[in-house]
Design a protein around this motif. Structure first.
Motif, PDB file in Angstrom:
ATOM      1  N   ALA A   1      13.374  32.534 -57.476  1.00  0.00           N
ATOM      2  CA  ALA A   1      14.648  33.142 -57.848  1.00  0.00           C
ATOM      3  C   ALA A   1      14.530  34.769 -58.115  1.00  0.00           C
ATOM      4  O   ALA A   1      15.107  35.527 -57.807  1.00  0.00           O
ATOM      5  CB  ALA A   1      15.316  32.503 -59.100  1.00  0.00           C
ATOM      6  N   THR A   2      13.228  34.864 -58.855  1.00  0.00           N
ATOM      7  CA  THR A   2      12.861  36.212 -59.113  1.00  0.00           C
ATOM      8  C   THR A   2      12.645  37.135 -57.945  1.00  0.00           C
ATOM      9  O   THR A   2      12.995  38.340 -57.765  1.00  0.00           O
ATOM     10  CB  THR A   2      11.778  36.248 -60.323  1.00  0.00           C
ATOM     11  OG1 THR A   2      12.088  35.578 -61.313  1.00  0.00           O
ATOM     12  CG2 THR A   2      11.456  37.861 -60.560  1.00  0.00           C
ATOM     13  N   LYS A   3      12.074  36.512 -56.912  1.00  0.00           N
ATOM     14  CA  LYS A   3      11.725  37.085 -55.659  1.00  0.00           C
ATOM     15  C   LYS A   3      13.143  37.310 -55.077  1.00  0.00           C
ATOM     16  O   LYS A   3      13.297  38.520 -54.486  1.00  0.00           O
ATOM     17  CB  LYS A   3      10.727  36.357 -54.865  1.00  0.00           C
ATOM     18  CG  LYS A   3      10.458  36.848 -53.656  1.00  0.00           C
ATOM     19  CD  LYS A   3       9.321  36.087 -52.939  1.00  0.00           C
ATOM     20  CE  LYS A   3       8.905  36.816 -51.421  1.00  0.00           C
ATOM     21  NZ  LYS A   3       7.992  36.131 -50.755  1.00  0.00           N
ATOM     22  N   LEU A   4      13.975  36.467 -54.742  1.00  0.00           N
ATOM     23  CA  LEU A   4      15.070  36.603 -54.034  1.00  0.00           C
ATOM     24  C   LEU A   4      16.075  37.608 -54.659  1.00  0.00           C
ATOM     25  O   LEU A   4      16.850  38.444 -53.881  1.00  0.00           O
ATOM     26  CB  LEU A   4      15.897  35.295 -53.984  1.00  0.00           C
ATOM     27  CG  LEU A   4      15.481  34.258 -53.058  1.00  0.00           C
ATOM     28  CD1 LEU A   4      16.185  32.760 -53.202  1.00  0.00           C
ATOM     29  CD2 LEU A   4      15.499  34.403 -51.468  1.00  0.00           C
ATOM     30  N   LEU A   5      15.921  37.709 -55.941  1.00  0.00           N
ATOM     31  CA  LEU A   5      17.062  38.612 -56.717  1.00  0.00           C
ATOM     32  C   LEU A   5      16.063  39.847 -57.268  1.00  0.00           C
ATOM     33  O   LEU A   5      16.196  40.019 -58.359  1.00  0.00           O
ATOM     34  CB  LEU A   5      17.880  38.110 -57.846  1.00  0.00           C
ATOM     35  CG  LEU A   5      18.692  36.537 -57.263  1.00  0.00           C
ATOM     36  CD1 LEU A   5      19.319  35.826 -58.393  1.00  0.00           C
ATOM     37  CD2 LEU A   5      19.460  37.172 -56.281  1.00  0.00           C
ATOM     38  N   SER A   6      15.332  40.304 -56.767  1.00  0.00           N
ATOM     39  CA  SER A   6      14.241  41.392 -57.342  1.00  0.00           C
ATOM     40  C   SER A   6      15.097  42.588 -57.605  1.00  0.00           C
ATOM     41  O   SER A   6      14.816  43.316 -58.546  1.00  0.00           O
ATOM     42  CB  SER A   6      13.249  41.528 -56.340  1.00  0.00           C
ATOM     43  OG  SER A   6      13.788  41.904 -55.205  1.00  0.00           O
ATOM     44  N   LYS A   7      16.125  42.906 -56.952  1.00  0.00           N
ATOM     45  CA  LYS A   7      16.863  44.014 -57.400  1.00  0.00           C
ATOM     46  C   LYS A   7      17.838  43.822 -58.765  1.00  0.00           C
ATOM     47  O   LYS A   7      18.192  44.992 -59.040  1.00  0.00           O
ATOM     48  CB  LYS A   7      17.936  44.221 -56.294  1.00  0.00           C
ATOM     49  CG  LYS A   7      17.165  44.772 -54.957  1.00  0.00           C
ATOM     50  CD  LYS A   7      18.491  45.264 -53.849  1.00  0.00           C
ATOM     51  CE  LYS A   7      17.616  45.890 -52.731  1.00  0.00           C
ATOM     52  NZ  LYS A   7      18.521  46.382 -51.600  1.00  0.00           N
ATOM     53  N   VAL A   8      17.773  42.737 -59.074  1.00  0.00           N
ATOM     54  CA  VAL A   8      18.591  42.474 -60.309  1.00  0.00           C
ATOM     55  C   VAL A   8      17.672  41.676 -61.375  1.00  0.00           C
ATOM     56  O   VAL A   8      18.104  40.846 -62.015  1.00  0.00           O
ATOM     57  CB  VAL A   8      19.862  41.687 -60.304  1.00  0.00           C
ATOM     58  CG1 VAL A   8      20.956  42.560 -59.319  1.00  0.00           C
ATOM     59  CG2 VAL A   8      19.813  40.325 -59.560  1.00  0.00           C
TER      60      VAL A   8
ATOM     61  N   ALA B   1      21.964  24.501 -64.554  1.00  0.00           N
ATOM     62  CA  ALA B   1      21.195  25.102 -63.343  1.00  0.00           C
ATOM     63  C   ALA B   1      21.781  25.753 -62.357  1.00  0.00           C
ATOM     64  O   ALA B   1      22.879  25.155 -61.759  1.00  0.00           O
ATOM     65  CB  ALA B   1      20.309  23.855 -62.745  1.00  0.00           C
ATOM     66  N   LEU B   2      21.426  26.935 -61.863  1.00  0.00           N
ATOM     67  CA  LEU B   2      21.841  27.795 -60.877  1.00  0.00           C
ATOM     68  C   LEU B   2      20.858  27.396 -59.646  1.00  0.00           C
ATOM     69  O   LEU B   2      19.903  28.059 -59.799  1.00  0.00           O
ATOM     70  CB  LEU B   2      22.256  29.213 -60.989  1.00  0.00           C
ATOM     71  CG  LEU B   2      23.173  29.383 -62.203  1.00  0.00           C
ATOM     72  CD1 LEU B   2      23.507  30.855 -62.434  1.00  0.00           C
ATOM     73  CD2 LEU B   2      24.542  28.893 -62.090  1.00  0.00           C
ATOM     74  N   LEU B   3      21.202  27.043 -58.721  1.00  0.00           N
ATOM     75  CA  LEU B   3      20.205  26.769 -57.496  1.00  0.00           C
ATOM     76  C   LEU B   3      20.509  27.643 -56.460  1.00  0.00           C
ATOM     77  O   LEU B   3      21.546  27.720 -55.517  1.00  0.00           O
ATOM     78  CB  LEU B   3      20.159  25.135 -56.917  1.00  0.00           C
ATOM     79  CG  LEU B   3      20.046  24.298 -58.220  1.00  0.00           C
ATOM     80  CD1 LEU B   3      20.014  22.925 -57.499  1.00  0.00           C
ATOM     81  CD2 LEU B   3      18.848  24.423 -59.019  1.00  0.00           C
ATOM     82  N   LEU B   4      19.611  28.618 -55.850  1.00  0.00           N
ATOM     83  CA  LEU B   4      19.734  29.550 -54.965  1.00  0.00           C
ATOM     84  C   LEU B   4      18.887  29.115 -53.606  1.00  0.00           C
ATOM     85  O   LEU B   4      17.621  28.879 -53.834  1.00  0.00           O
ATOM     86  CB  LEU B   4      19.216  30.957 -55.460  1.00  0.00           C
ATOM     87  CG  LEU B   4      20.130  31.436 -56.407  1.00  0.00           C
ATOM     88  CD1 LEU B   4      19.445  31.059 -57.913  1.00  0.00           C
ATOM     89  CD2 LEU B   4      20.035  33.347 -56.532  1.00  0.00           C
ATOM     90  N   HIS B   5      19.681  29.031 -52.490  1.00  0.00           N
ATOM     91  CA  HIS B   5      18.852  28.981 -51.297  1.00  0.00           C
ATOM     92  C   HIS B   5      18.804  29.882 -50.349  1.00  0.00           C
ATOM     93  O   HIS B   5      19.831  30.307 -49.957  1.00  0.00           O
ATOM     94  CB  HIS B   5      19.459  27.408 -50.681  1.00  0.00           C
ATOM     95  CG  HIS B   5      18.874  26.916 -49.522  1.00  0.00           C
ATOM     96  ND1 HIS B   5      17.546  26.748 -49.344  1.00  0.00           N
ATOM     97  CD2 HIS B   5      19.445  26.971 -48.047  1.00  0.00           C
ATOM     98  CE1 HIS B   5      17.133  26.354 -48.137  1.00  0.00           C
ATOM     99  NE2 HIS B   5      18.362  26.647 -47.280  1.00  0.00           N
TER     100      HIS B   5
END
Length: 565
Positions: A29-36, A106-110
């Motif tokens: 999640a941290t990698k996918l949303l690195s901008k936030v 839980a928030l699951l991001l794909h």
């Protein structure tokens, strides 16, 4: 909680059940949303995180404000709910809300970017496969579960003499000969029950009865759902190849028959193991190979094992070459491309005499393996004839001893060995006493017998000599190297005189024979052998003057005495 998030391959954000603040975000999640990423710190309020996301992300269905509002509504509800998808840069993300462990939300991001790329690649891959089928020269077809040919290439259609359009969309029974269709369906049937593949060589007849042969290969073909959807296969016509193989086999059989009847030995051995893979009857006879005729499969019109191809035995090329010499010979064969006229001396099993063979070696591919071709000829008679000529050139014909030429060669060899050393050596010169009288009174036949008998006694008593020779007439000589000095030589001379004193009886008549011996004893410091032979001759002459029947060792005073006389 942390462990649970670490195990996920998708992005996971855990929210507190009380105030929906961020409790933990995994590495994905941290990698996918690195901008936030700042909004993913523990304790950050959900609204604050979504506000940051609305500024950095672009939502698919609505603007950021509307998307955040929908997301808050869905996250606040119990159960599983999809959330508005969005893009962050080039990454497209689908996400949903679910109930997490220990009452957490839980928030699951794909990341669907890769999946969509794979789908595009799969489409391109299918196009490539289809193109590959079309351009391959190998006949290829694709059948569905009902047996309809929904894809094939021109090579497959040409196999049956049809146009591509006349094959596509038809069942194989409408295209292929009935016998071939039955064989294909029989072999494909297991492929439609479980995933598998086959490869087999098949034979069939065309509608006009013409025999054909082909290599048939097929595999299970799966649909996108994973269910079995049909088969994909190929059918390669090998009729011409089979005819060529039959012609080659016939030629090989004719060649084998010729080799079997060849007057020269022919053998073929495996390069790696040395085991013989083939040999003809002459080869068997030359090498004494034992062949069990009961292993032969003889036709009715063949009378004996010699008329057929011989069976293999456990014979190896070790019957010709030792292991060390085999490695050397094969190395030389490889270096020169072949190896000619190697002479070998062997004694075949059960043979009374050794046999000389001349063999040649050549590398040869045989039955799909590296092999060695052997040509073997018997040269025993030539060897014996050559040895006979050599014996006549180097040996006295009457006594069998070395002749003058061979003895002088021996002296020259001794001279080169002795020069500059302190090795003791001696030369004996022996002249028979009374030999002329035997010739004059009893005849030359008696004289010849005396010479032969003298040679026999000298060989027996002087067995330590390096050479015993007859120089001519009734004159004999011996050379000793490193067998002792004067004391040992005089003892040998005494033994010779004792042997010569034994009666010579020829046809009942006693021959009055004795001997006078001259001896030159020296060492390697002075080894002019011609001079030593001259000195032995002087000493022998002194023995004659002194009354015969004795030996005398040369000393320097003899030259003075002879000059005074």
């Amino acid at each position: 909680m942390v462990a649970t998030a670490a195990l996920g391959r998708d992005g996971v954000i855990f929210l507190s059940p009380d105030d929906l603040s961020v409790q933990h975000a995994n590495a994905v999640a941290t990698k996918l949303l690195s901008k936030v990423a700042v909004g993913l710190k523990a304790g950050t309020a959900l609204k604050q995180f979504l506000a940051l996301l609305s500024r950095e992300a672009s939502f698919s269905d609505s603007d950021g404000v509307e998307a955040v509002r929908k997301a808050l509504q869905q996250i606040g509800k119990p159960g599983v709910h999809d959330l508005p998808s969005f893009n962050v840069g080039d990454v497209r993300i689908n996400w949903h809300k679910a109930d997490g462990p220990s009452g957490l939300t839980a928030l699951l991001l794909h990341d669907v970017t890769r999946s969509e790329g794979l789908a595009r690649n799969l489409s391109d891959h299918k196009f490539f496969i289809q193109h590959l089928i079309d351009v391959l020269p190998i006949p290829i077809y694709v059948k569905n579960i009902e047996g309809v040919i929904n894809r094939c290439n021109t090579a497959f259609a040409d196999l049956f003499g049809r146009k591509l359009e006349a094959v596509l969309g038809r069942k194989s029974a409408d295209v292929a000969p009935a016998m071939l269709d039955a064989i294909m369906n029989s072999k494909e049937k297991p492929l439609l029950l479980s995933e598998s593949n086959i490869r087999d060589e098949i034979t069939f007849e065309q509608e006009d009865g013409t025999p054909r042969a082909a290599i048939f290969a097929a595999s299970t073909l799966k649909a996108p759902s994973g269910a079995i959807g049909g088969t994909i296969g190929s059918l390669i016509d090998i009729t011409s190849l089979k005819k060529a193989e039959a012609e080659v086999a016939g030629a090989a059989a004719r060649l084998t028959d010729i080799l079997q009847k060849a007057p020269i030995g022919v053998g073929i051995s495996d390069r790696a193991t040395g085991n013989f893979l083939f040999f003809n009857q002459t080869f068997v006879e030359l090498l004494g190979i034992e062949v069990n005729s009961s292993t032969l499969d003889l036709p009715d019109d063949i009378a004996s094992p010699t008329d057929a191809s011989l069976p293999l035995t456990d014979a190896t090329d070790s019957i010709l070459l030792s292991e060390r010499y085999r490695e050397k010979s094969l190395f030389e064969m490889d270096a020169m491309g072949e190896l000619h006229d190697v002479e070998l001396r062997i004694r075949p099993t059960g043979a009374k005499e050794a046999r000389w063979l001349r063999t040649s070696l050549e590398p040869l591919p045989f039955e799909g393996r590296e092999a060695v071709l052997w040509w073997v000829a018997d040269i025993t008679k030539q060897k014996m004839a050559s040895r006979e000529l050599q014996n006549k050139a180097n040996n006295d014909e009457l006594t069998g001893l070395a002749n003058r030429a061979r003895f002088m060669q021996k002296l020259n060899h001794c001279e080169s060995v002795l020069r500059g050393t302190e090795t003791p050596a001696a030369v004996f010169l022996l002249d028979l006493d009374g030999f002329k009288q035997v010739n004059d009174t009893l005849g030359h036949a008696a004289g010849d017998w005396v010479l032969v008998e003298t040679a026999r006694r000298l060989v027996r008593v002087g067995r330590r000599a390096d050479e015993v020779a007859r120089l001519g007439g009734d004159e004999f000589t011996m050379v000793f190297v490193n067998k002792g000095r004067a004391a040992e030589m005089t003892k040998i001379a005494g033994d010779i005189l004792k042997a010569m004193a034994e009666p010579y009886v020829w046809e009942g008549k006693t021959c009055p024979i004795g001997a006078s011996i001259g001896i030159s004893v020296f060492d390697g410091g002075f080894c002019d052998m011609s001079e030593q032979l001259r000195r032995a001759d002087k000493a022998m002459y002194q023995a004659k003057l002194a009354g015969k029947g004795q030996y005398i060792v040369y000393d320097g005073a003899m030259d003075v005495d002879l000059n005074d006389d």
